[in-house]
Design a protein around this motif. Sequence first.
Motif, PDB file in Angstrom:
ATOM      1  N   HIS A 116     106.190  36.422  21.344  1.00  0.00           N
ATOM      2  CA  HIS A 116     105.513  36.901  22.647  1.00  0.00           C
ATOM      3  C   HIS A 116     104.111  36.103  22.888  1.00  0.00           C
ATOM      4  O   HIS A 116     104.379  35.331  23.596  1.00  0.00           O
ATOM      5  N   ARG A 117     103.340  35.136  21.510  1.00  0.00           N
ATOM      6  CA  ARG A 117     102.592  33.924  22.079  1.00  0.00           C
ATOM      7  C   ARG A 117     103.920  32.531  22.428  1.00  0.00           C
ATOM      8  O   ARG A 117     103.587  32.512  23.434  1.00  0.00           O
ATOM      9  N   GLU A 119     106.491  32.879  24.135  1.00  0.00           N
ATOM     10  CA  GLU A 119     106.775  33.438  25.240  1.00  0.00           C
ATOM     11  C   GLU A 119     106.479  33.451  26.765  1.00  0.00           C
ATOM     12  O   GLU A 119     106.483  32.939  27.478  1.00  0.00           O
ATOM     13  N   ALA A 120     104.924  33.775  26.063  1.00  0.00           N
ATOM     14  CA  ALA A 120     103.779  33.632  26.507  1.00  0.00           C
ATOM     15  C   ALA A 120     103.424  31.365  27.362  1.00  0.00           C
ATOM     16  O   ALA A 120     103.105  31.667  28.021  1.00  0.00           O
ATOM     17  N   GLN A 129     103.759  34.402  34.171  1.00  0.00           N
ATOM     18  CA  GLN A 129     102.835  34.853  34.083  1.00  0.00           C
ATOM     19  C   GLN A 129     101.163  34.847  33.334  1.00  0.00           C
ATOM     20  O   GLN A 129     100.408  34.645  33.487  1.00  0.00           O
ATOM     21  N   GLY A 130     102.086  34.272  31.937  1.00  0.00           N
ATOM     22  CA  GLY A 130     101.336  33.203  30.737  1.00  0.00           C
ATOM     23  C   GLY A 130     100.653  34.565  30.414  1.00  0.00           C
ATOM     24  O   GLY A 130      99.655  34.197  29.551  1.00  0.00           O
ATOM     25  N   GLU A 131     100.807  36.333  30.929  1.00  0.00           N
ATOM     26  CA  GLU A 131      99.920  37.207  29.416  1.00  0.00           C
ATOM     27  C   GLU A 131     101.231  38.038  29.300  1.00  0.00           C
ATOM     28  O   GLU A 131     101.598  37.612  30.627  1.00  0.00           O
ATOM     29  N   LEU A 132     100.596  38.426  28.403  1.00  0.00           N
ATOM     30  CA  LEU A 132     101.874  39.920  28.146  1.00  0.00           C
ATOM     31  C   LEU A 132     101.386  41.037  28.785  1.00  0.00           C
ATOM     32  O   LEU A 132     100.615  41.308  29.083  1.00  0.00           O
TER      33      LEU A 132
END
Length: 142
Positions: A116-117, A119-120, A129-132
């Motif tokens: 997830h990091r 991907e972010a 987006q930059g955030e989950l």
Amino acid sequence: LNPQPSTQVGTQPVSQEEAEAPYDDNSFIPPPHTGDAGPGQKEIKAEEEKRALEGTLRETQRLRERMTRLRKLIDDERRKLRELRTHHVAALASKTELEGFLRQCVADVKRQISVHRLEAIEGVGAGGQGELVREERYRLLE
């Protein structure tokens, strides 16, 4: 007067002529004896030996019964010890299995966090987006 020798126990042996001396039956002093076992002495001695033997047999039987009880107690304790060891081994195996499962879960969560990091980070570089998203965070925490 009674000239026969007495078979009284506990008096000192005397000579035959002293034993044959006249004796007063009304006297409080016991008559002397010659040390010979009279006709009743053999029976008394045999009875004492018989009682001693019976006492020894009773004591032997009591000790055998006690040994039997103690052996039974030892066998019971050994059986309990085997059961406890088996239970302990099973508990250790279960604990080891749970620890392995927990380690695997922690490794999976770490991997998911890393994914997830990445991907972010890739989303920020690509203008995303930059955030989950909130839903992903909740899923991640579960």
